[in-house]
Write an enzyme that holds these catalytic residues in place. Structure first.
Site, PDB file in Angstrom:
ATOM      1  N   SER A  70      -9.669   0.016   7.224  1.00 26.02           N
ATOM      2  CA  SER A  70      -9.132   0.117   5.873  1.00 26.02           C
ATOM      3  C   SER A  70      -8.446  -1.113   5.328  1.00 26.02           C
ATOM      4  O   SER A  70      -8.093  -1.127   4.158  1.00 26.02           O
ATOM      5  CB  SER A  70      -8.153   1.296   5.806  1.00 26.02           C
ATOM      6  OG  SER A  70      -8.835   2.493   6.057  1.00 26.02           O
ATOM      7  N   LYS A 121       0.859  -1.203   0.000  1.00 30.65           N
ATOM      8  CA  LYS A 121       0.000   0.000   0.000  1.00 30.65           C
ATOM      9  C   LYS A 121       0.884   1.238   0.000  1.00 30.65           C
ATOM     10  O   LYS A 121       1.880   1.317   0.734  1.00 30.65           O
ATOM     11  CB  LYS A 121      -0.885  -0.026   1.247  1.00 30.65           C
ATOM     12  CG  LYS A 121      -1.919   1.108   1.332  1.00 30.65           C
ATOM     13  CD  LYS A 121      -2.832   0.899   2.538  1.00 30.65           C
ATOM     14  CE  LYS A 121      -3.868   1.999   2.677  1.00 30.65           C
ATOM     15  NZ  LYS A 121      -4.714   1.815   3.863  1.00 30.65           N
ATOM     16  N   SER A 170      -9.643   2.309   3.037  1.00 31.92           N
ATOM     17  CA  SER A 170      -8.765   3.039   2.149  1.00 31.92           C
ATOM     18  C   SER A 170      -7.827   2.142   1.337  1.00 31.92           C
ATOM     19  O   SER A 170      -7.228   2.597   0.369  1.00 31.92           O
ATOM     20  CB  SER A 170      -7.912   4.040   2.928  1.00 31.92           C
ATOM     21  OG  SER A 170      -7.127   3.370   3.874  1.00 31.92           O
TER      22      SER A 170
END
Lengths: 489, 98, 501
Positions: free
Chosen positions: A168, A69, A144
């Protein structure tokens, strides 16, 4: 894959190349990646192959590729946190997670898309365009960390790293039919994790099955002296727990306040079914209550913006990142104002302003101060409930993946996606989401959430593995075998 | 109940060093009223006898020994700088004083 | 209308508040392991943490905590059993995170005091300055302002930032308000800062060099009518870089406030900058529109809860209290109060002590430091500590005078040489060929020569007019290039001219 690598059936370079090809083929549609580090990944892979050829003893995941990420710093690799304000920034240092991945010889394919600064539940807040759910490209992959979970679901990477502040990791896992784990707060170092909400953020492993997630968990977790909130204790034996999957005699607490009332019907159906399967596997289902959970969302939306308003103050155009407005008549102040206007998206600005307000003199006690008290109450609720059960469970989120654009104008509706995941972050305990099946009404994945007490992450893997095995038996094949073929090139 | 006027938002934007258009100020002020009502719910349960948490973990006294470790090289330190001069970060004129 | 100081204190009484920042002398920074060495090339002592790169996290320097506790104990504070770091949020380019990690409502030390003694009309008087709190924070980077006329921030075109200093540990010592000093406010403040400095120096927690910025003082002053209970508006004065400046700044502010009040005008609550050259203050930032710092507990750090055993160990290890130490020296050296005060005032006490430790007689050491060396420092407009003469040098010079190798007059030449950088006393003596002329033969030759050159003066002395001897002695000294022992010359001269002493 790891076994194949270890056996020498395939090289890491070949394995990495296969994934790079897959990314090239489908990522135009999925847009899971912001940066694909082709050269870097192949170089890492070659190095691992050389080590293996030299007979070195390697870690279990050595040579396996992974998607990272874009909120974790990686030295000299573009790191944006999904924001324009860091466009093109190449960190001069590795996050501890990256250091640990490299120590395990895991190959980092590239950086995945995310809601800007991890603020969001759909990855629609990325400054670089949304990621598309591989199950249905018109739908969100969650957020997210939508990029990481989508990459897994699209078979662009077998492993991924996400971060979880209010859900997330878990919510994207739920809506993409993958596994995502938020370890106990402090289990994985935050050094190099671009901060959103310091007391809630935690990095964690994402994979297509529970055992892979456990292997990755052991690779990245551990004490880090550079993170003062890091737990100074051995990493729990999550791999052993995942391999065991024996839940006989375990008490599984269904949280009354998160039992699915009002959730999408398919979500409830799959949740009830999973409970039955666990009961069949020998666990005892009990009901527990957490009356303060209804305040968790509100408290989160005071604490997280407050901390982020301070954490994001460093993006001021002085030392790195975007600079706008420098020129005749410019001042440091005007450049800061213009840069932050141009560089931050709407959701980020909204939360910074909200956080600034919540911390203001005169409002601190009423808002931030009160929210921190709610946190205490939630932790107490968990403590009480865990006296009656070994883990607590709930559906991961109220709905399956919604359409891109459907909720982006309604912040409150968007925030409600996190209603079941947020309490976990507030108390700092561990939470896992694994696939529970597809909702009959739309054929989209549903997630099952398991919550374990702080420092007892292995329990999530134990129960998760048990459920996964039971579901596998029921389905006959992994859930992801049902994912529609991506058109690709 | 609770509300933020456009001027309130403008004040906060100034504190947060984010320039905002008139449209943004007005629409944020509307949005906030809704959000603030929602979050003000915390006051319902946050009574005086509850201790606030600021850390999920009951850690204390986490210290680092006073030992020097290598710093970044100057070029690494300046690697992201939008502008630099003589190994220093160059920034536009600073109006305020500290 | 310009007021005199006396006029001011006849009508108003001052209330003081002093904030002193101390830069600790730890090896590494407060929240990261970068070096703290002064004077390094720009941005060579920085890392993701002190540059506030995205993702960086602070970690607390244990020695800094220890030093702060020691400071608190030495200032008679209570050490808080539980204290926390807090974020103080404001934007400024020299503060990379745009917040400073500091302490807010839970500082590590509280409620202490310092006693200072000053000379008043009624004799020595002790004032007790109460300490509100001692807390930890971090220093900022350094900015160079380029393009303006004066190198100051006003009118500069741009600024250049060096973050080597960012993150160096700072301890802030804040007094409670100090009323009741009356006309002695400037001296009390100066004595307080001086005493703090001595205490900190004895703890060895900082270099405490005001000129270098490792000890900084902000002085808050307000006035109220004598007898009033209502506090006046205060101003804060920064850029006070020496003990003398503390005294001057407060005095200046008292006069400035009084002039405004007498005119019926309002004192503005603001930050002012002290100007060395004029002794006056210049207006800086107005504090009336106070920035909202939005303090909240630092989530990246955990609370500090020093255990009682650790605090006791530190307490046991504290050096002798400065005031007790001074009393002990005074007794040992049999120094009158006035002389003691003179040494303290001139800031040479520790230099004298060090010289004595190396063998010098206390009175002689004091004489040199307070006399010749102070004089030279004043002439050069430097602090004594800036001169390149050390206690070791002074001890050696005293030894040379004792052994007769130097006269007092020659010793002065040696001192001058050492300060000029010519080396140790022995090196200066050798290099300059300084030698006491002890050889009576040589002296007699000089004496005879001089008497021959000045027969009338010699005649006067023969006739009993002894004061005239001075001129001849001076001539002999000149003849011997100052290397004769004047006392010996006098003896020989008088004997030569048939006079006894």
């Amino acid at each position: 894959m790891a076994k194949a690598l270890a056996a020498g059936d395939i090289t890491s370079v070949a394995l990495t190349q296969v994934h790079l090809d897959r990314i090239t083929s489908v990522d135009t549609d999925v847009h899971a990646f912001l940066f694909v580090d082709t050269q870097g990944a192949l170089a890492q892979a070659a190095a691992v192959d050389a080590k293996r050829a030299a007979g070195e003893k390697l870690s279990p995941l050595a040579g396996v590729p992974l998607a990272l990420k874009d909120v974790m710093t990686q030295k000299n690799v573009p790191t944006t946190a999904g924001s324009k304000i860091l466009e093109g920034w190449r960190p001069p240092y590795d996050s501890t997670v990256v250091t640990n991945l490299r120590a395990n010889d895991i190959v980092i394919l590239g950086k995945t898309n995310m809601d800007e600064f991890a603020m969001g539940s759909s990855t629609e807040n990325s400054a670089y365009g949304p990621t598309h759910n591989p199950w249905d490209l018109t739908r969100i992959p969650g957020g997210s960390g939508g990029g990481s979970s989508a990459a897994l679901a699209a078979f662009e990477a077998p492993l991924a790293i996400g971060t979880d502040t209010g859900g997330s990791i878990r919510q994207p896992a739920a809506v993409t039919g993958t596994v995502g784990v938020k370890p106990t707060y402090g289990a994985v170092s935050r050094f190099g994790l671009i901060a959103f909400s310091s007391s809630l953020d935690q990095a964690g492993p994402c994979a297509r099955n529970v055992l892979d997630a456990a292997l990755l968990h052991e690779a990245i977790a551990g004490y880090d002296a550079r993170d003062s909130t890091s737990i100074n204790a051995p990493v729990p034996q999550v791999v052993n727990a995942a391999k065991s999957g024996d839940v006989k005699g375990m008490k599984i607490g269904v949280v009354k306040e998160l039992n699915g009332d009002g959730y999408q019907s398919g979500v409830r159906i799959r949740f009830e079914e999973s409970l039955e399967l666990l009961a069949k596997a020998g666990a005892e289902i009990v009901e527990v209550s957490a009356p303060n959970f209804e305040y968790a969302l509100a408290a989160y939306y005071l604490i997280a913006p407050s901390e982020c308003s301070s954490n994001l103050a460093r993006f001021d155009a002085m030392r790195y990142g975007l600079r706008v407005g420098d020129g005749e008549g410019a001042s440091a102040e005007s450049v800061m104002n213009l840069t932050r206007k141009a560089g931050f998206g709407r959701e980020v600005k909204r939360r910074i302003i909200l956080g600034t307000y919540a911390l203001s003199s005169g409002y601190y006690d009423a808002y931030y101060g009160s929210a921190q008290k709610v946190r205490t109450l939630i932790t107490q609720d968990f403590d009480k409930a865990f006296q009656k059960c070994d883990v607590m469970v709930s559906p991961t989120c109220p709905t399956t993946a919604f359409k891109i654009g459907e909720k982006s104008n309604d912040p409150i509706a968007m925030y409600l996606n996190d209603i079941a995941t947020i309490p976990v972050n507030m108390a700092g305990i561990g939470g896992m989401s694994l696939p529970a099946g597809l909702a009959p009404e739309d054929g989209l994945p549903v997630g099952f959430q398991i919550m374990a007490p702080a420092m007892a992450d292995q329990r999530m893997y134990l129960v998760g593995a048990a459920l996964e095995a039971a579901l596998l038996t029921k389905w006959g094949a992994p859930l992801l075998s049902k994912i529609p073929e991506l058109r690709g090139k | 109940m609770s509300s933020l006027s456009r001027d309130d938002v403008a004040n906060l934007a100034r504190l947060a060093r984010i320039q905002m258009s008139e449209e943004e100020l007005v629409s944020l002020s509307h949005e906030f009223t809704v959000i603030l009502d929602a979050v003000a719910r915390v006051q319902e349960v946050a009574s005086a006898d509850v201790e606030p948490t600021s850390h999920p973990l009951p850690l204390r006294n986490v210290f680092r020994p006073d030992v020097v470790l290598p710093s970044l090289s100057t070029s690494e330190a300046l690697s992201g700088a939008p502008a630099q001069e003589e190994s220093r970060f160059r920034v536009p004129q600073i109006l305020g004083e500290e | 209308m310009a007021l005199t100081y006396d006029e001011v204190v006849a009508k108003y009484e001052p209330v003081l508040g002093l904030e002193v920042h101390v830069e600790l002398n730890t090896e590494s920074k407060m929240f990261c392991p970068c070096s703290t060495i002064f004077g390094a090339e720009p941005n060579t002592q920085t890392c993701p943490v002190c540059l506030a790169l995205p993702g960086a996290l602070p970690s607390v320097n244990e020695k800094a905590i220890e030093s702060t506790i020691k400071i608190g104990l030495a200032l008679n504070c209570s050490i808080a059993p539980f204290s926390r770091f807090a974020r103080k949020n404001y934007f400024y380019p020299d503060m990379p995170k745009n917040f400073q990690i500091s302490q807010y409502d839970e500082p590590i030390c509280i409620n202490g005091y310092v006693d200072v003694e000053i000379d008043t009309d009624e004799g020595p008087k002790v004032f007790r300055i109460e300490i509100e709190r001692v807390h930890m924070e971090e220093d900022t980077g350094k900015s160079l302002h380029v393009g303006g006329a004066t190198g100051r921030i006003h009118g500069a075109e741009y600024s250049l930032l060096d973050y080597n200093r960012a993150g160096i540990p700072l301890v802030e010592i804040v007094t409670k308000i100090v009323p009741g000093t009356g006309k002695y406010a400037p001296q009390v403040a100066k004595a307080y800062v001086g005493e703090l400095r001595d205490i900190l120096r004895s703890l060895d927690v900082s270099d405490v060099k005001m000129e270098q910025g490792s000890l900084r003082c902000d002085a808050n002053v307000s006035l109220r009518l004598i007898g009033s209970q209502v506090l006046g508006t205060r101003s804060e004065t920064k850029n006070v870089n020496s003990l003398r400046s503390v005294e001057r700044a407060i005095r200046g502010e008292m006069i400035r406030h009084a002039e405004l009040l007498n005119k019926g005008e309002r004192v503005v609550q603001e930050t002012r900058h002290f100007q060395e050259e004029s002794g006056l203050t210049r207006s800086g930032r107005s504090k009336e529109a106070a920035e909202d710092y939005r303090y909240f507990p630092e989530p990246d750090l955990v609370p500090v809860a020093p255990d009682a055993a650790w605090i006791q160990t530190l307490r046991d290890g504290l050096p002798e209290r400065a005031s007790i130490h001074r009393k002990r020296l005074q007794e040992a050296w049999a120094v009158p109060d006035k002389e003691m005060a003179a040494m303290i005032n001139a800031d040479v006490l520790n230099l004298v002590e060090a010289s004595v430790d190396l063998g010098a007689d206390p009175t002689k050491a004091r004489g040199w430091w307070l006399g010749e060396i102070s004089r030279i420092a004043n002439d050069k407009d430097l602090a004594i500590s800036d001169l390149s003469i050390t206690p070791s040098d002074v001890a050696q010079i005293v030894a040379f005078v004792n052994s007769g190798e130097l006269t007092d007059k020659l010793a002065r030449q040696v001192i001058e040489g050492v300060i000029a950088g010519e080396g140790t006393p022995a090196a200066v003596i050798a290099h300059r060929g300084i030698k006491v002329v002890n050889d009576d033969g040589a002296l007699m030759a000089a004496i005879e020569k001089v008497c021959a050159e000045q027969p009338e003066t010699a005649h006067k002395i023969r006739n009993g007019h002894l004061p005239a001897a001075g001129a001849l002695i001076g001539a002999v000294m000149k003849e011997t290039k100052g290397q004769a022992d004047a006392a010996r010359v006098r003896k020989l001269l008088l004997a030569h001219l048939g006079q006894a002493e």
